[in-house]
Design a protein around this motif. Sequence first.
Motif, PDB file in Angstrom:
ATOM      1  N   GLY A   1       6.826 -48.783  38.994  1.00 57.54           N
ATOM      2  CA  GLY A   1       7.127 -48.982  40.394  1.00 57.54           C
ATOM      3  C   GLY A   1       7.277 -47.741  41.429  1.00 57.54           C
ATOM      4  O   GLY A   1       6.656 -47.592  42.272  1.00 57.54           O
ATOM      5  N   LEU A   2       8.033 -47.099  40.961  1.00 57.09           N
ATOM      6  CA  LEU A   2       7.958 -45.489  41.687  1.00 57.09           C
ATOM      7  C   LEU A   2       6.811 -44.912  41.771  1.00 57.09           C
ATOM      8  O   LEU A   2       6.380 -44.582  43.019  1.00 57.09           O
ATOM      9  CB  LEU A   2       9.356 -45.019  40.954  1.00 57.09           C
ATOM     10  CG  LEU A   2       9.701 -43.626  41.978  1.00 57.09           C
ATOM     11  CD1 LEU A   2      10.239 -43.991  42.926  1.00 57.09           C
ATOM     12  CD2 LEU A   2      10.495 -42.940  40.973  1.00 57.09           C
ATOM     13  N   LEU A   3       5.923 -44.703  40.737  1.00 56.56           N
ATOM     14  CA  LEU A   3       4.628 -44.295  40.893  1.00 56.56           C
ATOM     15  C   LEU A   3       3.832 -45.102  41.636  1.00 56.56           C
ATOM     16  O   LEU A   3       3.023 -44.310  42.419  1.00 56.56           O
ATOM     17  CB  LEU A   3       4.367 -44.088  39.337  1.00 56.56           C
ATOM     18  CG  LEU A   3       2.844 -43.630  39.142  1.00 56.56           C
ATOM     19  CD1 LEU A   3       2.774 -42.170  39.393  1.00 56.56           C
ATOM     20  CD2 LEU A   3       2.187 -43.751  37.864  1.00 56.56           C
ATOM     21  N   ALA A   4       3.733 -46.145  41.643  1.00 64.47           N
ATOM     22  CA  ALA A   4       2.856 -47.016  42.620  1.00 64.47           C
ATOM     23  C   ALA A   4       3.060 -46.765  44.043  1.00 64.47           C
ATOM     24  O   ALA A   4       2.386 -46.364  44.805  1.00 64.47           O
ATOM     25  CB  ALA A   4       2.882 -48.351  42.182  1.00 64.47           C
ATOM     26  N   TRP A   5       4.643 -46.847  44.220  1.00 61.60           N
ATOM     27  CA  TRP A   5       4.966 -46.629  45.630  1.00 61.60           C
ATOM     28  C   TRP A   5       4.592 -45.182  46.004  1.00 61.60           C
ATOM     29  O   TRP A   5       4.293 -44.925  47.253  1.00 61.60           O
ATOM     30  CB  TRP A   5       6.307 -46.754  45.711  1.00 61.60           C
ATOM     31  CG  TRP A   5       7.192 -46.414  46.960  1.00 61.60           C
ATOM     32  CD1 TRP A   5       7.109 -47.248  48.272  1.00 61.60           C
ATOM     33  CD2 TRP A   5       7.577 -45.529  47.474  1.00 61.60           C
ATOM     34  NE1 TRP A   5       7.608 -46.758  49.291  1.00 61.60           N
ATOM     35  CE2 TRP A   5       8.079 -45.336  48.688  1.00 61.60           C
ATOM     36  CE3 TRP A   5       8.156 -44.247  46.871  1.00 61.60           C
ATOM     37  CZ2 TRP A   5       8.666 -44.566  49.507  1.00 61.60           C
ATOM     38  CZ3 TRP A   5       8.761 -43.064  47.429  1.00 61.60           C
ATOM     39  CH2 TRP A   5       9.113 -43.554  48.824  1.00 61.60           C
ATOM     40  N   ALA A   6       4.720 -44.116  45.278  1.00 63.41           N
ATOM     41  CA  ALA A   6       4.546 -42.782  45.584  1.00 63.41           C
ATOM     42  C   ALA A   6       2.952 -42.500  45.826  1.00 63.41           C
ATOM     43  O   ALA A   6       2.605 -42.025  46.624  1.00 63.41           O
ATOM     44  CB  ALA A   6       4.961 -41.835  44.457  1.00 63.41           C
ATOM     45  N   LEU A   7       2.293 -43.131  45.065  1.00 64.29           N
ATOM     46  CA  LEU A   7       0.936 -43.025  45.140  1.00 64.29           C
ATOM     47  C   LEU A   7       0.407 -43.805  46.342  1.00 64.29           C
ATOM     48  O   LEU A   7      -0.396 -43.188  47.217  1.00 64.29           O
ATOM     49  CB  LEU A   7      -0.031 -43.634  43.942  1.00 64.29           C
ATOM     50  CG  LEU A   7       0.142 -43.076  42.652  1.00 64.29           C
ATOM     51  CD1 LEU A   7      -0.576 -43.888  41.654  1.00 64.29           C
ATOM     52  CD2 LEU A   7      -0.446 -41.590  42.852  1.00 64.29           C
ATOM     53  N   LEU A   8       0.920 -44.951  46.664  1.00 66.59           N
ATOM     54  CA  LEU A   8       0.660 -45.667  47.899  1.00 66.59           C
ATOM     55  C   LEU A   8       1.016 -44.653  49.254  1.00 66.59           C
ATOM     56  O   LEU A   8       0.403 -44.417  50.132  1.00 66.59           O
ATOM     57  CB  LEU A   8       1.416 -46.999  48.312  1.00 66.59           C
ATOM     58  CG  LEU A   8       1.363 -47.721  49.458  1.00 66.59           C
ATOM     59  CD1 LEU A   8      -0.142 -47.935  49.722  1.00 66.59           C
ATOM     60  CD2 LEU A   8       1.961 -48.973  49.408  1.00 66.59           C
ATOM     61  N   VAL A   9       2.272 -44.041  49.106  1.00 71.08           N
ATOM     62  CA  VAL A   9       2.648 -43.308  50.504  1.00 71.08           C
ATOM     63  C   VAL A   9       1.888 -41.993  50.441  1.00 71.08           C
ATOM     64  O   VAL A   9       1.733 -41.934  51.642  1.00 71.08           O
ATOM     65  CB  VAL A   9       4.131 -42.750  50.266  1.00 71.08           C
ATOM     66  CG1 VAL A   9       4.514 -41.796  51.044  1.00 71.08           C
ATOM     67  CG2 VAL A   9       5.050 -44.101  50.280  1.00 71.08           C
ATOM     68  N   THR A  10       1.549 -41.440  49.344  1.00 73.23           N
ATOM     69  CA  THR A  10       0.657 -40.209  49.233  1.00 73.23           C
ATOM     70  C   THR A  10      -0.825 -40.566  49.901  1.00 73.23           C
ATOM     71  O   THR A  10      -1.548 -39.859  50.757  1.00 73.23           O
ATOM     72  CB  THR A  10       0.512 -39.648  47.993  1.00 73.23           C
ATOM     73  OG1 THR A  10       1.902 -39.361  47.373  1.00 73.23           O
ATOM     74  CG2 THR A  10      -0.328 -38.392  48.103  1.00 73.23           C
ATOM     75  N   HIS A  11      -1.321 -41.721  49.553  1.00 71.67           N
ATOM     76  CA  HIS A  11      -2.527 -42.193  50.001  1.00 71.67           C
ATOM     77  C   HIS A  11      -2.621 -42.618  51.610  1.00 71.67           C
ATOM     78  O   HIS A  11      -3.506 -42.029  52.251  1.00 71.67           O
ATOM     79  CB  HIS A  11      -3.075 -43.565  49.190  1.00 71.67           C
ATOM     80  CG  HIS A  11      -4.259 -43.977  49.711  1.00 71.67           C
ATOM     81  ND1 HIS A  11      -5.010 -44.811  48.761  1.00 71.67           N
ATOM     82  CD2 HIS A  11      -5.320 -43.637  50.497  1.00 71.67           C
ATOM     83  CE1 HIS A  11      -6.314 -45.371  49.510  1.00 71.67           C
ATOM     84  NE2 HIS A  11      -6.469 -44.196  50.227  1.00 71.67           N
TER      85      HIS A  11
END
Length: 116
Positions: free
Chosen positions: A16-26
């Motif tokens: 979940g943290l990885l998906a959130w970080a990828l969304l924020v970076t995107h």
Amino acid sequence: MWWTLALLLLTTAGLGLLAWALLVTHGMAYAALEVLRPREMVVAPHLDDYVRALLVAVTTNVAVALALVWLARRTRARRWHPIAVGVLAAVTAVVLAGSTLLLLLGISPIAFVLAL
């Protein structure tokens, strides 16, 4: 098996943290490119894609970990310490689930690891 369930909670939180970080970076990359090059066609992040990828990754994580524990109980690994079986199952499952998450988002897992 109990160790695997406890580690599954940690690995699911990590996904979940990885998906959130990828969304924020995107989102940040999209915003920066919109400011710097407004005429370029930049794809905006879609929350549905990230949610779908996270759900598939969590399902993969749980299924692979439980399948590995089930297999371990029916092979020579049943003599291993329960913590070792749980850690091995959780690590294998989270690597496969993380790769699934990245692939569903169009990111190469190998390139992602090499870019770190």
